[in-house]
Design a protein around this motif. Sequence first.
Motif, PDB file in Angstrom:
ATOM      1  N   HIS A  76      78.001  -2.997  29.485  1.00  0.00           N
ATOM      2  CA  HIS A  76      76.936  -2.566  28.572  1.00  0.00           C
ATOM      3  C   HIS A  76      76.858  -1.049  28.593  1.00  0.00           C
ATOM      4  O   HIS A  76      76.819  -0.445  29.664  1.00  0.00           O
ATOM      5  CB  HIS A  76      75.581  -3.147  28.995  1.00  0.00           C
ATOM      6  CG  HIS A  76      75.462  -4.593  28.722  1.00  0.00           C
ATOM      7  ND1 HIS A  76      75.945  -5.550  29.576  1.00  0.00           N
ATOM      8  CD2 HIS A  76      74.926  -5.256  27.668  1.00  0.00           C
ATOM      9  CE1 HIS A  76      75.689  -6.750  29.073  1.00  0.00           C
ATOM     10  NE2 HIS A  76      75.078  -6.596  27.911  1.00  0.00           N
ATOM     11  N   HIS A  77      76.842  -0.467  27.414  1.00  0.00           N
ATOM     12  CA  HIS A  77      76.650   0.978  27.263  1.00  0.00           C
ATOM     13  C   HIS A  77      75.287   1.140  26.619  1.00  0.00           C
ATOM     14  O   HIS A  77      75.127   0.869  25.431  1.00  0.00           O
ATOM     15  CB  HIS A  77      77.764   1.569  26.405  1.00  0.00           C
ATOM     16  CG  HIS A  77      77.820   3.059  26.443  1.00  0.00           C
ATOM     17  ND1 HIS A  77      78.544   3.769  25.546  1.00  0.00           N
ATOM     18  CD2 HIS A  77      77.261   3.977  27.271  1.00  0.00           C
ATOM     19  CE1 HIS A  77      78.431   5.058  25.800  1.00  0.00           C
ATOM     20  NE2 HIS A  77      77.650   5.195  26.851  1.00  0.00           N
ATOM     21  N   ASP A  78      74.314   1.537  27.420  1.00  0.00           N
ATOM     22  CA  ASP A  78      72.910   1.506  27.044  1.00  0.00           C
ATOM     23  C   ASP A  78      72.566   0.069  26.651  1.00  0.00           C
ATOM     24  O   ASP A  78      72.770  -0.828  27.441  1.00  0.00           O
ATOM     25  CB  ASP A  78      72.585   2.525  25.960  1.00  0.00           C
ATOM     26  CG  ASP A  78      72.669   3.964  26.482  1.00  0.00           C
ATOM     27  OD1 ASP A  78      72.717   4.137  27.712  1.00  0.00           O
ATOM     28  OD2 ASP A  78      72.691   4.894  25.669  1.00  0.00           O
ATOM     29  N   ASP A  79      72.088  -0.185  25.443  1.00  0.00           N
ATOM     30  CA  ASP A  79      71.725  -1.554  25.067  1.00  0.00           C
ATOM     31  C   ASP A  79      72.802  -2.246  24.232  1.00  0.00           C
ATOM     32  O   ASP A  79      72.565  -3.296  23.652  1.00  0.00           O
ATOM     33  CB  ASP A  79      70.390  -1.567  24.318  1.00  0.00           C
ATOM     34  CG  ASP A  79      70.420  -0.726  23.061  1.00  0.00           C
ATOM     35  OD1 ASP A  79      71.374   0.045  22.874  1.00  0.00           O
ATOM     36  OD2 ASP A  79      69.477  -0.837  22.255  1.00  0.00           O
ATOM     37  N   THR A 101      74.754  12.638  27.775  1.00  0.00           N
ATOM     38  CA  THR A 101      75.552  11.673  27.022  1.00  0.00           C
ATOM     39  C   THR A 101      76.929  11.505  27.638  1.00  0.00           C
ATOM     40  O   THR A 101      77.562  12.477  28.038  1.00  0.00           O
ATOM     41  CB  THR A 101      75.708  12.146  25.557  1.00  0.00           C
ATOM     42  OG1 THR A 101      74.411  12.330  24.999  1.00  0.00           O
ATOM     43  CG2 THR A 101      76.450  11.138  24.727  1.00  0.00           C
ATOM     44  N   THR A 117      81.886   4.251  21.924  1.00  0.00           N
ATOM     45  CA  THR A 117      80.428   4.368  21.846  1.00  0.00           C
ATOM     46  C   THR A 117      79.987   5.621  22.583  1.00  0.00           C
ATOM     47  O   THR A 117      80.737   6.190  23.369  1.00  0.00           O
ATOM     48  CB  THR A 117      79.726   3.138  22.459  1.00  0.00           C
ATOM     49  OG1 THR A 117      80.163   2.972  23.809  1.00  0.00           O
ATOM     50  CG2 THR A 117      80.006   1.871  21.663  1.00  0.00           C
ATOM     51  N   GLY A 119      76.430   7.203  24.634  1.00  0.00           N
ATOM     52  CA  GLY A 119      75.110   6.879  25.156  1.00  0.00           C
ATOM     53  C   GLY A 119      74.904   7.500  26.522  1.00  0.00           C
ATOM     54  O   GLY A 119      75.652   8.370  26.952  1.00  0.00           O
ATOM     55  N   ARG A 120      73.901   7.016  27.240  1.00  0.00           N
ATOM     56  CA  ARG A 120      73.540   7.617  28.520  1.00  0.00           C
ATOM     57  C   ARG A 120      74.128   6.916  29.735  1.00  0.00           C
ATOM     58  O   ARG A 120      74.453   7.551  30.722  1.00  0.00           O
ATOM     59  CB  ARG A 120      72.012   7.672  28.658  1.00  0.00           C
ATOM     60  CG  ARG A 120      71.559   8.593  29.757  1.00  0.00           C
ATOM     61  CD  ARG A 120      70.070   8.623  29.927  1.00  0.00           C
ATOM     62  NE  ARG A 120      69.537   7.529  30.713  1.00  0.00           N
ATOM     63  CZ  ARG A 120      69.659   7.395  32.021  1.00  0.00           C
ATOM     64  NH1 ARG A 120      70.326   8.263  32.718  1.00  0.00           N
ATOM     65  NH2 ARG A 120      69.136   6.377  32.640  1.00  0.00           N
ATOM     66  N   ALA A 121      74.290   5.582  29.699  1.00  0.00           N
ATOM     67  CA  ALA A 121      74.719   4.872  30.902  1.00  0.00           C
ATOM     68  C   ALA A 121      75.679   3.732  30.558  1.00  0.00           C
ATOM     69  O   ALA A 121      75.555   3.093  29.520  1.00  0.00           O
ATOM     70  CB  ALA A 121      73.509   4.308  31.635  1.00  0.00           C
ATOM     71  N   THR A 146      78.422   1.601  37.876  1.00  0.00           N
ATOM     72  CA  THR A 146      77.556   2.234  36.878  1.00  0.00           C
ATOM     73  C   THR A 146      77.854   3.724  36.843  1.00  0.00           C
ATOM     74  O   THR A 146      77.916   4.366  37.890  1.00  0.00           O
ATOM     75  CB  THR A 146      76.063   2.041  37.231  1.00  0.00           C
ATOM     76  OG1 THR A 146      75.776   0.647  37.273  1.00  0.00           O
ATOM     77  CG2 THR A 146      75.168   2.700  36.184  1.00  0.00           C
ATOM     78  N   TYR A 148      76.213   7.127  34.838  1.00  0.00           N
ATOM     79  CA  TYR A 148      75.064   7.503  34.023  1.00  0.00           C
ATOM     80  C   TYR A 148      74.888   9.014  34.005  1.00  0.00           C
ATOM     81  O   TYR A 148      75.195   9.706  34.974  1.00  0.00           O
ATOM     82  CB  TYR A 148      73.782   6.832  34.532  1.00  0.00           C
ATOM     83  CG  TYR A 148      73.394   7.181  35.947  1.00  0.00           C
ATOM     84  CD1 TYR A 148      72.437   8.153  36.198  1.00  0.00           C
ATOM     85  CD2 TYR A 148      73.988   6.534  37.032  1.00  0.00           C
ATOM     86  CE1 TYR A 148      72.070   8.471  37.499  1.00  0.00           C
ATOM     87  CE2 TYR A 148      73.638   6.857  38.330  1.00  0.00           C
ATOM     88  CZ  TYR A 148      72.676   7.820  38.552  1.00  0.00           C
ATOM     89  OH  TYR A 148      72.331   8.139  39.846  1.00  0.00           O
TER      90      TYR A 148
END
Length: 159
Positions: A76-79, A101, A117, A119-121, A146, A148
């Motif tokens: 999962h990259h963010d949601d 980012t 993608t 994102g943040r995490a 993880t 992030y």
Amino acid sequence: MLLKAERTALVPVAWEPAGDKASVALARDIGVGTGEPRDLCLVRDDHGGVLLHHGRVEAAGDGRRSLSRRLGLQAHHDDIKVADGEITRIDVRPDWRAVDTIGVTVVLQPLRPTRQTSGRALQIASDPARIVRDGVPYPRPVHRWTWYADDRVRWRLQP
């Protein structure tokens, strides 16, 4: 040491790249030798490491790359669910032009289009996986990882 003392944003860090390809690419990405000192986000992982240029998740093994090696994982990259099933690898890069980012590229099959993608995490759960941070393999296979962009910590670059 600076991180533990909570002084990463106060003490400027200068860096001179070595002659290897990865160091030169990192210097280009963060703009070493240009401009004024600036604050950059710190991309961390849940195993205590920091990612400066390029991270990779791939099938565990002896380190030799093979186009046929596959890895079962969910990521999962963010949601956004970016992977669920067998893949070849995941590449992660800090995006120094954006704030907090990371960019993620999922390679499902070799020589096929990739999923990208931003994102943040990024969180993964997988079969035994090999992690490579800035060209250095993590010492053992992992099942969870993880990366992030830590929005609480900055580091100050003196170009």
